[in-house]
Write a protein that holds these residues in place. Structure first.
Motif, PDB file in Angstrom:
ATOM      1  N   PRO A  45     -13.694  -2.270 -21.469  1.00  0.00           N
ATOM      2  CA  PRO A  45     -14.149  -3.666 -21.371  1.00  0.00           C
ATOM      3  C   PRO A  45     -15.476  -3.854 -20.663  1.00  0.00           C
ATOM      4  O   PRO A  45     -16.221  -4.785 -20.969  1.00  0.00           O
ATOM      5  CB  PRO A  45     -13.010  -4.342 -20.595  1.00  0.00           C
ATOM      6  N   MET A  46     -15.806  -2.983 -19.715  1.00  0.00           N
ATOM      7  CA  MET A  46     -17.055  -3.142 -18.947  1.00  0.00           C
ATOM      8  C   MET A  46     -18.297  -3.104 -19.830  1.00  0.00           C
ATOM      9  O   MET A  46     -19.362  -3.573 -19.431  1.00  0.00           O
ATOM     10  CB  MET A  46     -17.151  -2.042 -17.885  1.00  0.00           C
ATOM     11  N   PHE A  47     -18.158  -2.557 -21.056  1.00  0.00           N
ATOM     12  CA  PHE A  47     -19.295  -2.468 -21.958  1.00  0.00           C
ATOM     13  C   PHE A  47     -19.384  -3.658 -22.912  1.00  0.00           C
ATOM     14  O   PHE A  47     -20.324  -3.750 -23.700  1.00  0.00           O
ATOM     15  CB  PHE A  47     -19.237  -1.174 -22.764  1.00  0.00           C
ATOM     16  N   GLY A  48     -18.404  -4.518 -22.866  1.00  0.00           N
ATOM     17  CA  GLY A  48     -18.442  -5.693 -23.727  1.00  0.00           C
ATOM     18  C   GLY A  48     -17.686  -5.534 -25.028  1.00  0.00           C
ATOM     19  O   GLY A  48     -17.570  -6.483 -25.801  1.00  0.00           O
ATOM     20  N   GLY A  49     -17.189  -4.327 -25.308  1.00  0.00           N
ATOM     21  CA  GLY A  49     -16.258  -4.166 -26.412  1.00  0.00           C
ATOM     22  C   GLY A  49     -16.777  -3.589 -27.699  1.00  0.00           C
ATOM     23  O   GLY A  49     -16.017  -2.969 -28.428  1.00  0.00           O
ATOM     24  N   GLU A  50     -18.070  -3.742 -28.024  1.00  0.00           N
ATOM     25  CA  GLU A  50     -18.536  -3.337 -29.349  1.00  0.00           C
ATOM     26  C   GLU A  50     -19.598  -2.246 -29.339  1.00  0.00           C
ATOM     27  O   GLU A  50     -19.744  -1.524 -30.314  1.00  0.00           O
ATOM     28  CB  GLU A  50     -19.087  -4.562 -30.098  1.00  0.00           C
ATOM     29  N   GLN A  51     -20.359  -2.133 -28.263  1.00  0.00           N
ATOM     30  CA  GLN A  51     -21.440  -1.158 -28.177  1.00  0.00           C
ATOM     31  C   GLN A  51     -21.457  -0.495 -26.813  1.00  0.00           C
ATOM     32  O   GLN A  51     -20.890  -1.009 -25.848  1.00  0.00           O
ATOM     33  CB  GLN A  51     -22.803  -1.832 -28.387  1.00  0.00           C
ATOM     34  N   VAL A  52     -22.127   0.651 -26.761  1.00  0.00           N
ATOM     35  CA  VAL A  52     -22.495   1.268 -25.491  1.00  0.00           C
ATOM     36  C   VAL A  52     -23.991   1.524 -25.581  1.00  0.00           C
ATOM     37  O   VAL A  52     -24.444   2.428 -26.281  1.00  0.00           O
ATOM     38  CB  VAL A  52     -21.733   2.583 -25.245  1.00  0.00           C
ATOM     39  N   THR A  53     -24.772   0.702 -24.896  1.00  0.00           N
ATOM     40  CA  THR A  53     -26.223   0.731 -25.039  1.00  0.00           C
ATOM     41  C   THR A  53     -26.856   1.684 -24.025  1.00  0.00           C
ATOM     42  O   THR A  53     -26.255   2.009 -22.987  1.00  0.00           O
ATOM     43  CB  THR A  53     -26.818  -0.668 -24.833  1.00  0.00           C
ATOM     44  N   PRO A  54     -28.093   2.118 -24.288  1.00  0.00           N
ATOM     45  CA  PRO A  54     -28.798   2.938 -23.297  1.00  0.00           C
ATOM     46  C   PRO A  54     -28.928   2.239 -21.943  1.00  0.00           C
ATOM     47  O   PRO A  54     -28.783   2.877 -20.899  1.00  0.00           O
ATOM     48  CB  PRO A  54     -30.181   3.143 -23.942  1.00  0.00           C
ATOM     49  N   GLU A  55     -29.161   0.945 -21.978  1.00  0.00           N
ATOM     50  CA  GLU A  55     -29.327   0.207 -20.723  1.00  0.00           C
ATOM     51  C   GLU A  55     -28.023   0.152 -19.925  1.00  0.00           C
ATOM     52  O   GLU A  55     -28.050   0.202 -18.684  1.00  0.00           O
ATOM     53  CB  GLU A  55     -29.841  -1.201 -21.026  1.00  0.00           C
ATOM     54  N   GLN A  56     -26.897   0.043 -20.615  1.00  0.00           N
ATOM     55  CA  GLN A  56     -25.612   0.069 -19.908  1.00  0.00           C
ATOM     56  C   GLN A  56     -25.358   1.431 -19.267  1.00  0.00           C
ATOM     57  O   GLN A  56     -24.861   1.519 -18.142  1.00  0.00           O
ATOM     58  CB  GLN A  56     -24.484  -0.285 -20.880  1.00  0.00           C
ATOM     59  N   ILE A  57     -25.695   2.488 -19.988  1.00  0.00           N
ATOM     60  CA  ILE A  57     -25.544   3.829 -19.428  1.00  0.00           C
ATOM     61  C   ILE A  57     -26.476   4.018 -18.233  1.00  0.00           C
ATOM     62  O   ILE A  57     -26.082   4.564 -17.190  1.00  0.00           O
ATOM     63  CB  ILE A  57     -25.827   4.896 -20.505  1.00  0.00           C
ATOM     64  N   LEU A  58     -27.699   3.552 -18.349  1.00  0.00           N
ATOM     65  CA  LEU A  58     -28.657   3.679 -17.244  1.00  0.00           C
ATOM     66  C   LEU A  58     -28.185   2.930 -16.006  1.00  0.00           C
ATOM     67  O   LEU A  58     -28.374   3.400 -14.880  1.00  0.00           O
ATOM     68  CB  LEU A  58     -30.028   3.180 -17.676  1.00  0.00           C
ATOM     69  N   ALA A  59     -27.558   1.775 -16.207  1.00  0.00           N
ATOM     70  CA  ALA A  59     -27.051   1.008 -15.062  1.00  0.00           C
ATOM     71  C   ALA A  59     -25.971   1.798 -14.323  1.00  0.00           C
ATOM     72  O   ALA A  59     -25.943   1.818 -13.083  1.00  0.00           O
ATOM     73  CB  ALA A  59     -26.510  -0.339 -15.536  1.00  0.00           C
ATOM     74  N   ILE A  60     -25.084   2.449 -15.076  1.00  0.00           N
ATOM     75  CA  ILE A  60     -24.041   3.277 -14.457  1.00  0.00           C
ATOM     76  C   ILE A  60     -24.672   4.472 -13.756  1.00  0.00           C
ATOM     77  O   ILE A  60     -24.281   4.835 -12.638  1.00  0.00           O
ATOM     78  CB  ILE A  60     -23.029   3.739 -15.521  1.00  0.00           C
TER      79      ILE A  60
END
Length: 302
Positions: A45-60
């Motif tokens: 759920p932390m990714f919003g459900g449909e994608q895993v973006t480069p920016e989301q990975i970078l934030a982690i």
């Protein structure tokens, strides 16, 4: 201590294939195979459900002081080659990317030329597992056979790093002896074997046997998803620590690389715990942690 995560996945769309047929999103991070089998929280759920973006990975990564990551591919999410290429192009100091292809493709020569010669990928990833890899929707094939030899030879000729996931111990794809023979035919190419051979705690003898066979000067191992492969267990994942100890004793700490296999594993635990189960363990010395968490991956991939 600086960290490189050597096993990360981006997901533009869930477009996977596996033993259950095509795998597609049904919303909220869940997906369904053509067989009707549902995969819950394939994207947490932390990714919003449909994608895993480069920016989301970078934030982690930034939150956990991870400097760089290796973006790998697999049939589970479906190949994300162009999306990965765009991410590496946008963030070249943070990502290295692997490309994947199906060696059964009729136009694989054109595919390889585009991915590795035109786009410039320096890493190739093959998942050959029976669950969601090459052998899930093709016949079982020998890892030292003609089809795979074509893939090894092309990668060797182009100077690629060859990353391979041979599936779980006990499956038809877990062909350690055949993989050894293939690697011996390509002594100058770097091979990375995923998940420290994906051996559960009940098969420790097979882990030792497999590591002894693959104790070769051009072979490394990532530790991605090891806490769950060695489960059931809970943080601080003593079972996984014991497997790392075995790896250290047989192939050496300098042959192992930290990796997580995010995003899917984040439905089970936090990124911080995947770091700390080794970072706060006495299985590795401080010098060995420097190798496992950064130096080796930096040498192999960057």
């Amino acid at each position: 201590m600086k960290i490189i995560d050597s096993h990360v996945h981006l997901v533009q769309y869930i477009a996977g294939t596996g033993s259950g047929g095509e795998l597609r999103s049904i919303g909220n991070g869940d997906a369904i195979y053509a067989s009707g089998e549902i995969v819950p929280q394939m994207i947490p759920p932390m990714f919003g459900g449909e994608q895993v973006t480069p920016e989301q990975i970078l934030a982690i990564m930034d939150e956990n002081e991870v400097e760089k990551a290796v973006l790998l591919q697999g049939n589970y999410y479906g190949f994300q080659n162009i999306y990965t290429h765009e991410a590496v192009k946008r963030y070249p100091d943070r990502f290295a990317g692997a490309a994947s292809y199906d060696p059964y493709s009729r136009n694989k020569d054109k595919i390889c030329k585009h991915l590795f010669e035109e786009l410039g990928f320096g890493i190739v990833k093959f998942e050959v597992s029976t669950g969601s890899g090459l052998m899930s929707n093709h016949h079982t094939l020998p890892l030292d056979g003609e089809l795979m030899e074509e893939a090894y030879s092309y990668a060797d000729d182009k100077g690629l790093v060859f990353v391979i996931d041979i599936g779980k111990c006990g499956s038809e794809s877990w062909q350690v002896e055949a993989l050894r023979r293939a690697i011996l035919n390509h002594p100058n190419m770097k091979f990375v074997v995923c998940h420290l051979l994906a051996v559960s705690t009940k098969d420790v003898d097979k882990l030792k046997w497999g590591l002894e066979l693959l104790k070769l000067p051009n072979v490394w191992f990532d530790l991605a998803a090891l806490p769950h492969i060695c489960g059931p267990d809970a943080y601080p994942y003593e079972n996984a620590r014991r497997s790392v100890q075995i790896g250290k004793e047989i192939v050496g700490a300098d042959r192992m690389m930290f990796g997580t296999d995010i995003p899917s594993v984040l439905k089970k635990d936090t990124y911080k715990n995947y770091v700390n189960f080794l970072m706060e363990s006495d299985v590795l010395t401080e010098q060995e942690k420097q190798m496992v968490f950064y130096d080796t991956a930096n040498k192999v991939f960057f």
